[in-house]
Design a protein around this motif. Structure first.
Motif, PDB file in Angstrom:
ATOM      1  N   VAL A 122       0.874  -1.175   0.000  1.00 49.71           N
ATOM      2  CA  VAL A 122       0.000   0.000   0.000  1.00 49.71           C
ATOM      3  C   VAL A 122       0.908   1.222   0.000  1.00 49.71           C
ATOM      4  CG1 VAL A 122      -1.771   1.316   1.205  1.00 49.71           C
ATOM      5  CG2 VAL A 122      -1.825  -1.191   1.264  1.00 49.71           C
ATOM      6  N   VAL A 123       0.844   2.022  -1.067  1.00 49.94           N
ATOM      7  CA  VAL A 123       1.660   3.227  -1.188  1.00 49.94           C
ATOM      8  C   VAL A 123       0.822   4.412  -0.728  1.00 49.94           C
ATOM      9  CG1 VAL A 123       3.000   4.703  -2.731  1.00 49.94           C
ATOM     10  CG2 VAL A 123       2.911   2.227  -3.125  1.00 49.94           C
ATOM     11  N   VAL A 124       1.369   5.199   0.192  1.00 50.40           N
ATOM     12  CA  VAL A 124       0.621   6.343   0.720  1.00 50.40           C
ATOM     13  C   VAL A 124       1.412   7.630   0.506  1.00 50.40           C
ATOM     14  CG1 VAL A 124      -0.555   4.928   2.450  1.00 50.40           C
ATOM     15  CG2 VAL A 124       1.586   6.092   3.059  1.00 50.40           C
ATOM     16  N   PRO A 125       0.714   8.755   0.337  1.00 44.48           N
ATOM     17  CA  PRO A 125       1.385  10.054   0.186  1.00 44.48           C
ATOM     18  C   PRO A 125       2.216  10.416   1.406  1.00 44.48           C
ATOM     19  CG  PRO A 125      -0.913  10.196  -0.485  1.00 44.48           C
ATOM     20  CD  PRO A 125      -0.747   8.857   0.189  1.00 44.48           C
ATOM     21  N   ALA A 126       3.151  11.327   1.214  1.00 43.83           N
ATOM     22  CA  ALA A 126       4.085  11.701   2.283  1.00 43.83           C
ATOM     23  C   ALA A 126       3.404  12.379   3.455  1.00 43.83           C
ATOM     24  CB  ALA A 126       5.169  12.612   1.722  1.00 43.83           C
ATOM     25  N   GLY A 127       2.215  12.910   3.253  1.00 45.70           N
ATOM     26  CA  GLY A 127       1.522  13.598   4.331  1.00 45.70           C
ATOM     27  C   GLY A 127       0.600  12.723   5.155  1.00 45.70           C
ATOM     28  N   THR A 128       0.612  11.426   4.910  1.00 45.17           N
ATOM     29  CA  THR A 128      -0.276  10.499   5.612  1.00 45.17           C
ATOM     30  C   THR A 128       0.096  10.396   7.093  1.00 45.17           C
ATOM     31  OG1 THR A 128      -0.473   9.229   3.560  1.00 45.17           O
ATOM     32  CG2 THR A 128      -1.204   8.152   5.578  1.00 45.17           C
ATOM     33  N   SER A 129      -0.899  10.433   7.955  1.00 41.54           N
ATOM     34  CA  SER A 129      -0.652  10.381   9.405  1.00 41.54           C
ATOM     35  C   SER A 129      -0.434   8.948   9.873  1.00 41.54           C
ATOM     36  CB  SER A 129      -1.836  10.983  10.162  1.00 41.54           C
ATOM     37  OG  SER A 129      -2.975  10.137  10.049  1.00 41.54           O
ATOM     38  N   SER A 130       0.103   8.802  11.076  1.00 41.31           N
ATOM     39  CA  SER A 130       0.318   7.468  11.643  1.00 41.31           C
ATOM     40  C   SER A 130      -1.011   6.747  11.852  1.00 41.31           C
ATOM     41  CB  SER A 130       1.089   7.576  12.960  1.00 41.31           C
ATOM     42  OG  SER A 130       0.391   8.389  13.884  1.00 41.31           O
ATOM     43  N   ARG A 131      -2.045   7.499  12.238  1.00 34.65           N
ATOM     44  CA  ARG A 131      -3.364   6.881  12.421  1.00 34.65           C
ATOM     45  C   ARG A 131      -3.891   6.315  11.104  1.00 34.65           C
ATOM     46  NH1 ARG A 131      -8.144   8.287  11.108  1.00 34.65           N
ATOM     47  NH2 ARG A 131      -7.510  10.400  10.540  1.00 34.65           N
ATOM     48  N   GLN A 132      -3.749   7.076  10.030  1.00 34.71           N
ATOM     49  CA  GLN A 132      -4.197   6.596   8.726  1.00 34.71           C
ATOM     50  C   GLN A 132      -3.409   5.377   8.280  1.00 34.71           C
ATOM     51  OE1 GLN A 132      -3.591  10.491   6.903  1.00 34.71           O
ATOM     52  NE2 GLN A 132      -5.763  10.582   6.358  1.00 34.71           N
ATOM     53  N   ILE A 133      -2.118   5.361   8.572  1.00 32.32           N
ATOM     54  CA  ILE A 133      -1.301   4.204   8.221  1.00 32.32           C
ATOM     55  C   ILE A 133      -1.764   2.968   8.982  1.00 32.32           C
ATOM     56  CG2 ILE A 133       1.027   3.203   8.484  1.00 32.32           C
ATOM     57  CD1 ILE A 133       2.129   5.994   7.775  1.00 32.32           C
ATOM     58  N   GLN A 134      -2.049   3.110  10.244  1.00 32.46           N
ATOM     59  CA  GLN A 134      -2.487   1.970  11.053  1.00 32.46           C
ATOM     60  C   GLN A 134      -3.822   1.404  10.589  1.00 32.46           C
ATOM     61  OE1 GLN A 134      -1.918   4.035  14.868  1.00 32.46           O
ATOM     62  NE2 GLN A 134      -0.596   2.332  15.502  1.00 32.46           N
ATOM     63  N   GLU A 135      -4.639   2.236   9.960  1.00 31.57           N
ATOM     64  CA  GLU A 135      -5.926   1.767   9.451  1.00 31.57           C
ATOM     65  C   GLU A 135      -5.763   0.725   8.337  1.00 31.57           C
ATOM     66  OE1 GLU A 135      -8.063   5.249   8.314  1.00 31.57           O
ATOM     67  OE2 GLU A 135      -8.556   5.820  10.382  1.00 31.57           O
ATOM     68  N   TYR A 136      -4.599   0.719   7.693  1.00 28.65           N
ATOM     69  CA  TYR A 136      -4.338  -0.294   6.661  1.00 28.65           C
ATOM     70  C   TYR A 136      -3.893  -1.625   7.267  1.00 28.65           C
ATOM     71  CZ  TYR A 136      -4.533   3.492   3.213  1.00 28.65           C
ATOM     72  OH  TYR A 136      -4.947   4.538   2.419  1.00 28.65           O
ATOM     73  N   GLU A 137      -3.726  -1.663   8.574  1.00 35.12           N
ATOM     74  CA  GLU A 137      -3.280  -2.851   9.301  1.00 35.12           C
ATOM     75  C   GLU A 137      -1.994  -3.429   8.697  1.00 35.12           C
ATOM     76  OE1 GLU A 137      -6.591  -5.538   9.355  1.00 35.12           O
ATOM     77  OE2 GLU A 137      -7.707  -4.334  10.809  1.00 35.12           O
ATOM     78  N   PRO A 138      -0.970  -2.611   8.608  1.00 31.62           N
ATOM     79  CA  PRO A 138       0.277  -3.062   7.972  1.00 31.62           C
ATOM     80  C   PRO A 138       1.105  -3.962   8.881  1.00 31.62           C
ATOM     81  CG  PRO A 138       0.551  -0.852   8.811  1.00 31.62           C
ATOM     82  CD  PRO A 138      -0.887  -1.213   9.050  1.00 31.62           C
ATOM     83  N   ASP A 139       1.913  -4.781   8.233  1.00 33.32           N
ATOM     84  CA  ASP A 139       2.892  -5.586   8.963  1.00 33.32           C
ATOM     85  C   ASP A 139       4.214  -4.850   9.084  1.00 33.32           C
ATOM     86  OD1 ASP A 139       1.352  -8.114   9.304  1.00 33.32           O
ATOM     87  OD2 ASP A 139       1.337  -8.051   7.112  1.00 33.32           O
ATOM     88  N   ALA A 140       4.414  -3.825   8.251  1.00 34.68           N
ATOM     89  CA  ALA A 140       5.656  -3.063   8.283  1.00 34.68           C
ATOM     90  C   ALA A 140       5.459  -1.726   7.585  1.00 34.68           C
ATOM     91  CB  ALA A 140       6.789  -3.833   7.605  1.00 34.68           C
ATOM     92  N   LEU A 141       6.342  -0.789   7.909  1.00 36.59           N
ATOM     93  CA  LEU A 141       6.379   0.524   7.266  1.00 36.59           C
ATOM     94  C   LEU A 141       7.725   0.681   6.587  1.00 36.59           C
ATOM     95  CD1 LEU A 141       5.347   3.475   6.815  1.00 36.59           C
ATOM     96  CD2 LEU A 141       6.402   4.034   9.030  1.00 36.59           C
TER      97      LEU A 141
END
Length: 357
Positions: free
Chosen positions: A197-216
């Motif tokens: 999942v590729v996200v823009p540079a302005g994405t917040s940590s909360r928004q990232i966690q919503e994708y339920e990632p295994d890694a950043l």
């Protein structure tokens, strides 16, 4: 077509213009690979810079449009000793001139790139202005002096993706923060069946966690890492929540987030033949690099980060790993494009780190 290159120190070089007619401004930086001009020109890390190849003949295999690292040219301008207007390659679909012209990017040839490279190595990276269609050297120098430094520019905002997108895979899910990501980073992850999942540079940590990632994973990108304010905050907030990896600018962002410092190199590392030593094994890998900033090794004390790789040429930090958290990053480009693929195994290490976390 007339053309002139003016530097902030007053240097003026006149040559032949190619590509588009117009004005380009940015740092003049040199890169040393013999090939790979398609990949380099389309590398988002060159945003804000005028790219100069030290190899004297550019364009001899044409442009295939198959090796782009983004959706088009990201360098502000192009400086070469000589361009080839009759390329020979079965995949070639155009010349370097037509490529730049179609993208609206000016270029200059028939100048002494060796002199300019030596000057850059002696004086450090200089601000420059490239004008095609005119050869007013005084105007080029004036514009070079008046432009902001690269540390004053938000270049990440000019190259990051406009919205999130997914590259599906059946493996672990990586959120890639797009600070100017190269296409081959995503390709190397896809080859390992990573769900991306590729996200823009302005994405917040909360928004990232919503994708339920295994890694950043924080990507490469242009400019001063201190400009990546949101990315630095995200790493601080997620460092203890999931594995975090970084490449090039992403490596510097992780260092800043965990309390280290970065600094501007005199003329940077840009090329496909930079030797990097693995401090654990003693093995020296030949790597592809493109960066003008580095992590200050003296600032790592107390951060939990331990140096894993150094540059053999100047002993600068090329990688580190956290002592207790699944955090690791490298300054060089394991995905290459252009350059040797000696270190593509790093993506296997990324994946295994997630599986073992």
């Amino acid at each position: 077509m007339k053309a002139v290159l003016g530097l902030e120190d007053g240097t003026v070089v006149k040559g032949k213009g190619f590509g588009a007619e117009g004005i380009a401004q940015g740092e003049l930086v040199f890169a040393t690979p013999f090939t790979g001009y398609e990949e380099a020109l389309t590398d988002p890390s060159y945003k804000g810079q005028i790219l100069m190849f030290t190899y004297p003949l550019i364009g001899n295999y044409g442009v295939s449009y198959e090796n782009f690292q983004s959706d088009g040219i990201k360098a502000n301008g192009f400086v070469v000793r000589e361009i080839c207007d009759h390329p020979s390659h079965h995949k070639s679909k155009g010349t370097i001139h037509s490529f730049l012209k179609g993208e609206g990017i000016p270029g200059i040839s028939s100048i002494d790139t060796r002199m300019l490279t030596i000057l850059t190595r002696k004086e450090g990276t200089l601000r420059a202005t490239l004008i095609t269609g005119d050869d007013d050297g005084e105007e080029a120098v004036r514009l070079a002096k008046e432009q902001p430094t690269i540390s004053e520019l938000d270049l990440i905002g000019e190259v990051t993706s406009a919205k999130p997108y997914q590259i599906e895979g059946t493996g672990k899910r990586f959120v890639v923060m797009d600070l100017g990501v190269k296409q081959n980073i995503l390709s190397c992850l896809s080859k390992r069946d990573v769900d991306i999942v590729v996200v823009p540079a302005g994405t917040s940590s909360r928004q990232i966690q919503e994708y339920e990632p295994d890694a950043l994973l924080l990507s490469n990108g242009p400019g001063d890492p201190l400009q990546a304010k949101n990315a630095i905050s995200v790493v601080r907030e997620l460092a203890e929540e999931m594995p975090v990896f970084g490449i090039c600018l992403g490596h510097q962002v992780i260092a800043l987030a965990l309390g280290a410092r970065t600094y501007k190199l005199k003329f940077g590392h840009r090329g496909a033949n930079q030797p990097v030593k693995d401090l654990r094994t003693g093995i020296v890998h030949i790597t592809s690099q493109n960066h003008g900033f580095a992590v200050d090794p003296d600032s790592l004390s107390g951060t939990g980060l331990h140096i894993t790789y150094i540059n053999v040429n100047d002993n600068t930090v090329e990688g580190f790993k956290h002592e207790s958290l699944p955090i690791l990053s490298v300054q060089y480009h394991p995905e290459a494009s252009p350059g040797p693929r000696d270190t593509e195994f790093l993506f296997d290490i990324f994946v295994k780190t997630v599986e073992d976390a």
